[in-house]
Design a protein around this motif. Structure first.
Motif: not given
Length: 113
Positions: A91-92, A16-21, A35-47, A53-55
Motif C-alpha cells: 500500500l502507498p 497488467d493489473l495497473k500497479a502504481i509506480n 539480483d533485482y528488487l521490484v517494488v510496486s504499489s496497489g490502491t487497496s489491500n485487495r489490489h 497473485s498475478n505475479v
C-alpha cells in the motif's frame, strides 16, 4: 529462468493489473542474495493481493515458482521471493514508511584518504 527475463515477466504482470509506480532496482553490487528488487504499489489491500497473485500466476505459466510468499493475509505488504528477483507489493502508506528504494539505493563509496 534467468534473472533478467524473470524481472521483465514480473514487471509485465504488475503492469497488467495497473500497479502504481513500479520501480526495479539492480542490487547485484549490494548483495549476493538477489539480483533485482521490484517494488510496486496497489490502491487497496485487495489490489495488493491481486497484484502479487498475478505475479505468481504468470511466473507459474513460465515454469517458475515462487520460493516464498509472505503477507497475503493482510494485503498491506506482500513479498514474493523468486530467489534472483524479490518483489514487494505494498500500500502507498506502507511503501512511504519503509522506503525500500532509498534503503537499497546504491550509496557512493566514501573517498579514500
Amino acid at each position: 529462468m534467468q534473472a533478467e527475463p524473470l524481472k521483465k515477466l514480473v514487471v509485465d504482470a504488475l503492469d497488467d493489473l495497473k500497479a502504481i509506480n513500479t520501480v526495479t532496482l539492480d542490487v547485484t553490487g549490494l548483495t549476493d542474495v538477489m539480483d533485482y528488487l521490484v517494488v510496486s504499489s496497489g490502491t487497496s489491500n485487495r489490489h495488493v493481493k491481486s497484484l502479487a497473485s498475478n505475479v505468481c500466476m504468470e511466473a507459474k505459466k513460465q515454469g517458475q515458482r515462487a520460493l516464498g510468499v509472505e503477507g497475503e493475509d493482510a494485503g498491506e505488504w506482500v513479498l514474493v521471493d523468486f530467489g534472483d528477483v524479490v518483489v514487494h507489493v505494498m500500500l502507498p502508506a506502507t511503501r512511504d514508511f519503509y522506503d525500500l528504494e532509498r534503503l537499497w539505493a546504491e550509496h557512493p563509496k566514501p573517498d579514500a584518504d
